[in-house]
Design an enzyme around this catalytic site. Structure first.
Site, PDB file in Angstrom:
ATOM      1  N   GLY A  83       0.811  -1.215   0.000  1.00  0.00           N
ATOM      2  CA  GLY A  83       0.000   0.000   0.000  1.00  0.00           C
ATOM      3  C   GLY A  83       0.844   1.263   0.000  1.00  0.00           C
ATOM      4  O   GLY A  83       0.357   2.349   0.347  1.00  0.00           O
ATOM      5  N   THR A  84       2.093   1.136  -0.415  1.00  0.00           N
ATOM      6  CA  THR A  84       3.025   2.269  -0.432  1.00  0.00           C
ATOM      7  C   THR A  84       2.513   3.410  -1.309  1.00  0.00           C
ATOM      8  O   THR A  84       2.561   4.581  -0.917  1.00  0.00           O
ATOM      9  CB  THR A  84       4.388   1.809  -1.002  1.00  0.00           C
ATOM     10  OG1 THR A  84       4.674   0.507  -0.518  1.00  0.00           O
ATOM     11  CG2 THR A  84       5.489   2.778  -0.656  1.00  0.00           C
ATOM     12  N   THR A  85       2.055   3.070  -2.507  1.00  0.00           N
ATOM     13  CA  THR A  85       1.613   4.083  -3.467  1.00  0.00           C
ATOM     14  C   THR A  85       0.465   4.903  -2.876  1.00  0.00           C
ATOM     15  O   THR A  85       0.433   6.133  -2.971  1.00  0.00           O
ATOM     16  CB  THR A  85       1.133   3.403  -4.773  1.00  0.00           C
ATOM     17  OG1 THR A  85       2.072   2.386  -5.134  1.00  0.00           O
ATOM     18  CG2 THR A  85       0.972   4.388  -5.899  1.00  0.00           C
ATOM     19  N   TRP A  86      -0.453   4.200  -2.255  1.00  0.00           N
ATOM     20  CA  TRP A  86      -1.616   4.856  -1.641  1.00  0.00           C
ATOM     21  C   TRP A  86      -1.165   5.751  -0.482  1.00  0.00           C
ATOM     22  O   TRP A  86      -1.589   6.904  -0.373  1.00  0.00           O
ATOM     23  CB  TRP A  86      -2.593   3.773  -1.159  1.00  0.00           C
ATOM     24  CG  TRP A  86      -3.946   4.257  -0.779  1.00  0.00           C
ATOM     25  CD1 TRP A  86      -4.526   5.456  -1.103  1.00  0.00           C
ATOM     26  CD2 TRP A  86      -4.915   3.538  -0.010  1.00  0.00           C
ATOM     27  NE1 TRP A  86      -5.793   5.515  -0.590  1.00  0.00           N
ATOM     28  CE2 TRP A  86      -6.061   4.352   0.087  1.00  0.00           C
ATOM     29  CE3 TRP A  86      -4.928   2.274   0.583  1.00  0.00           C
ATOM     30  CZ2 TRP A  86      -7.198   3.943   0.771  1.00  0.00           C
ATOM     31  CZ3 TRP A  86      -6.072   1.868   1.257  1.00  0.00           C
ATOM     32  CH2 TRP A  86      -7.187   2.693   1.352  1.00  0.00           C
ATOM     33  N   HIS A 144      11.861   1.510   1.555  1.00  0.00           N
ATOM     34  CA  HIS A 144      11.539   0.091   1.756  1.00  0.00           C
ATOM     35  C   HIS A 144      12.593  -0.550   2.668  1.00  0.00           C
ATOM     36  O   HIS A 144      12.576  -1.766   2.870  1.00  0.00           O
ATOM     37  CB  HIS A 144      11.535  -0.668   0.419  1.00  0.00           C
ATOM     38  CG  HIS A 144      10.284  -0.489  -0.405  1.00  0.00           C
ATOM     39  ND1 HIS A 144       9.035  -0.369   0.142  1.00  0.00           N
ATOM     40  CD2 HIS A 144      10.104  -0.451  -1.759  1.00  0.00           C
ATOM     41  CE1 HIS A 144       8.134  -0.245  -0.832  1.00  0.00           C
ATOM     42  NE2 HIS A 144       8.756  -0.289  -1.987  1.00  0.00           N
ATOM     43  N   ARG A 170       0.756  -5.016   5.474  1.00  0.00           N
ATOM     44  CA  ARG A 170      -0.336  -5.713   4.791  1.00  0.00           C
ATOM     45  C   ARG A 170      -0.255  -7.203   5.095  1.00  0.00           C
ATOM     46  O   ARG A 170       0.844  -7.745   5.298  1.00  0.00           O
ATOM     47  CB  ARG A 170      -0.216  -5.475   3.277  1.00  0.00           C
ATOM     48  CG  ARG A 170      -1.428  -5.928   2.502  1.00  0.00           C
ATOM     49  CD  ARG A 170      -1.295  -5.602   1.021  1.00  0.00           C
ATOM     50  NE  ARG A 170      -2.557  -5.816   0.340  1.00  0.00           N
ATOM     51  CZ  ARG A 170      -2.718  -5.751  -0.970  1.00  0.00           C
ATOM     52  NH1 ARG A 170      -1.677  -5.443  -1.747  1.00  0.00           N
ATOM     53  NH2 ARG A 170      -3.893  -5.964  -1.519  1.00  0.00           N
ATOM     54  N   SER A 178       0.238  -9.843  -4.607  1.00  0.00           N
ATOM     55  CA  SER A 178       0.431  -8.538  -5.248  1.00  0.00           C
ATOM     56  C   SER A 178       1.866  -8.421  -5.767  1.00  0.00           C
ATOM     57  O   SER A 178       2.099  -7.933  -6.886  1.00  0.00           O
ATOM     58  CB  SER A 178       0.134  -7.435  -4.230  1.00  0.00           C
ATOM     59  OG  SER A 178       0.269  -6.169  -4.817  1.00  0.00           O
ATOM     60  N   GLY A 307      -6.588  -3.591  -5.353  1.00  0.00           N
ATOM     61  CA  GLY A 307      -6.662  -2.802  -4.126  1.00  0.00           C
ATOM     62  C   GLY A 307      -7.731  -3.289  -3.163  1.00  0.00           C
ATOM     63  O   GLY A 307      -8.518  -2.492  -2.657  1.00  0.00           O
TER      64      GLY A 307
HETATM   65  P1  A3P Z   1      -3.073  -5.319  -5.340  1.00  0.00           P
HETATM   66  O1  A3P Z   1      -1.997  -5.821  -6.228  1.00  0.00           O
HETATM   67  O2  A3P Z   1      -3.494  -6.328  -4.314  1.00  0.00           O
HETATM   68  O3  A3P Z   1      -4.229  -4.758  -6.068  1.00  0.00           O
HETATM   69  P2  A3P Z   1       2.508  -0.791  -3.308  1.00  0.00           P
HETATM   70  O4  A3P Z   1       1.926   0.545  -3.525  1.00  0.00           O
HETATM   71  O5  A3P Z   1       3.175  -0.955  -1.976  1.00  0.00           O
HETATM   72  O6  A3P Z   1       3.334  -1.215  -4.443  1.00  0.00           O
HETATM   73  O7  A3P Z   1       1.268  -1.788  -3.206  1.00  0.00           O
HETATM   74  C1  A3P Z   1       0.507  -2.074  -4.340  1.00  0.00           C
HETATM   75  C2  A3P Z   1      -0.877  -2.522  -3.905  1.00  0.00           C
HETATM   76  O8  A3P Z   1      -1.606  -1.371  -3.452  1.00  0.00           O
HETATM   77  C3  A3P Z   1      -1.642  -3.097  -5.074  1.00  0.00           C
HETATM   78  O9  A3P Z   1      -2.488  -4.092  -4.487  1.00  0.00           O
HETATM   79  C4  A3P Z   1      -2.437  -1.899  -5.562  1.00  0.00           C
HETATM   80  O10 A3P Z   1      -3.576  -2.213  -6.311  1.00  0.00           O
HETATM   81  C5  A3P Z   1      -2.787  -1.225  -4.248  1.00  0.00           C
HETATM   82  N1  A3P Z   1      -3.071   0.201  -4.397  1.00  0.00           N
HETATM   83  C6  A3P Z   1      -2.425   1.110  -5.158  1.00  0.00           C
HETATM   84  N2  A3P Z   1      -3.001   2.313  -5.063  1.00  0.00           N
HETATM   85  C7  A3P Z   1      -4.046   2.171  -4.220  1.00  0.00           C
HETATM   86  C8  A3P Z   1      -5.058   3.062  -3.733  1.00  0.00           C
HETATM   87  N3  A3P Z   1      -5.090   4.326  -4.117  1.00  0.00           N
HETATM   88  N4  A3P Z   1      -5.969   2.572  -2.872  1.00  0.00           N
HETATM   89  C9  A3P Z   1      -5.950   1.284  -2.478  1.00  0.00           C
HETATM   90  N5  A3P Z   1      -5.034   0.383  -2.908  1.00  0.00           N
HETATM   91  C10 A3P Z   1      -4.086   0.827  -3.770  1.00  0.00           C
END
Ligand code: A3P
Length: 343
Positions: A83-86, A144, A170, A178, A307
């Site tokens: 959930g890093t991006t979020w 990370h 997570r 993922s 997500g």
């Molecule tokens: P999934 O592959 O299970 O869908 P990271 O950002 O650490 O790389 O993690 C990626 C995961 O966060 C992916 O999960 C992605 O879909 C999910 N993700 C990215 N943006 C998101 C958002 N705005 N809200 C919720 N989940 C999000």
């Protein structure tokens, strides 16, 4: 596989930060255990974690010898695919809202991927250190790296007060799925075809901790312990809980970062506007995230998939799930920490 997993998860690594200053790791890399089966980068085991060789060669030494944190810096830490991006989007939109109101049509998140709004400290450190230095305070940066490999100037040692750190964790099965899907999709940008990388192979490596940043549960555990010890400096979030109550978590995040929402902002709906701006649907649909790439060459679209919590069941058999659950349960025994997953 099981016997080596046991000894690896419990062993005290002979090469640890106690014997080799982190700023000097580069010269001992060839002597560290090597893993090449998780594409696209070779991994080395250092101080009980498997890390990309390039992170040990440049990132960790650079961060330890040249990075000057500011007391106002906020670090977003995570194991990959948690959930890093979020978190980057939510923290950036929250912390920078006076300069970039979330209602603005030209808000940076509408034309930049969250990974370009919030840089990873250790990725390409030498190329970006002047840019990081030039960022206005308060800076929000990401990592990370395991907690134990962060410099004392960030975590706070005798002479430094340290920075605020927000960690997102997570559930391991969802993290693995993922990560596996992301690896297959993103590896070609690094010149590696990972189409033949199976979930079974990924599972075995993940259970052995042999993935970037692994073992995942030890990465999580280190930050969790610090959040218990110093809750004013380390905020521990769970992806699944943010999914359920995003607005409550944005308020928590704001209070922790020292920029809580005023009554007037609450009345104007600033919190819900931030949540909406950073939602998966909104971010995924932006032109920059449909067609752009990060400065390191990864396609932006690969950061946005489903997500949700519990998608592991669409990719793993119950037996596979059980084997990972068992490894994690054994490793976390008597730590006081659990992945409180209902999935
Ligand atoms: P999934 O592959 O299970 O869908 P990271 O950002 O650490 O790389 O993690 C990626 C995961 O966060 C992916 O999960 C992605 O879909 C999910 N993700 C990215 N943006 C998101 C958002 N705005 N809200 C919720 N989940 C999000």
């Amino acid at each position: 596989m099981m016997a080596s997993r046991q000894s690896e998860n419990n062993a005290q690594e002979e090469t640890s930060p106690l014997t080799t200053p982190n700023a000097n790791i580069a010269r001992i890399i060839p002597s560290l255990p090597l893993e090449t089966r998780w594409p696209p980068f070779p991994l080395r085991r250092y101080a009980n974690f498997w890390l990309p060789e390039v992170t040990l060669k440049e990132g960790v030494p650079g961060v330890h010898s040249c990075f000057e944190p500011r007391p106002t810096d906020v670090f977003l830490a995570s194991f990959p695919k948690s959930g890093t991006t979020w978190l980057k989007a939510l923290a950036f939109a929250t912390l920078k809202r006076s300069t970039h109101p979330p209602f603005d049509d030209d808000h940076p998140l509408r034309h930049c991927n969250p990974h370009d709004c919030v840089r990873f400290l250790e990725l390409g450190f030498n190329q970006q250190k002047d840019e990081l230095e030039a960022l206005p305070s308060p800076r929000v940066l990401a990592t990370h790296l395991p907690y134990s490999l962060l410099p004392g100037s960030i975590t706070g040692d005798g002479e430094h007060s340290g920075c605020r750190i927000v960690y997102v964790c997570r559930e391991p099965k969802d993290t693995l799925v993922s990560y596996w899907l992301f690896t297959r999709k993103a590896a070609p940008a690094c010149g590696v075809d990972a189409r033949s990388f199976t979930i079974q192979e990924a599972l075995e490596l993940f259970c052995d901790g042999r993935c970037p940043g692994g073992p995942q549960w030890n990465h999580v555990l280190q930050y969790w312990k610090e959040s218990v010890r110093r809750p004013d400096r380390v905020l521990f979030l769970r992806y699944e809980e943010v999914l359920i109550e995003p607005e409550a978590h944005v308020r928590k995040l704001a209070n922790f970062m020292g920029c809580g929402f005023s009554e007037e902002e609450e009345e104007r709906g600033v919190v819900s506007t931030i949540v909406e701006l950073c939602s998966l649907g909104k971010l995924r649909d932006m032109e920059v995230n449909r067609n752009g790439s990060t400065r390191l060459g990864t396609k932006n679209e690969s950061f946005f998939r489903k997500g949700v919590a519990g998608d592991w069941s669409n990719h793993m058999t119950p037996e596979m799930a059980h084997s990972l659950d068992k490894v994690v349960e054994d490793a976390l025994q008597e730590t006081g920490f659990t992945f409180s997953s209902t999935t």
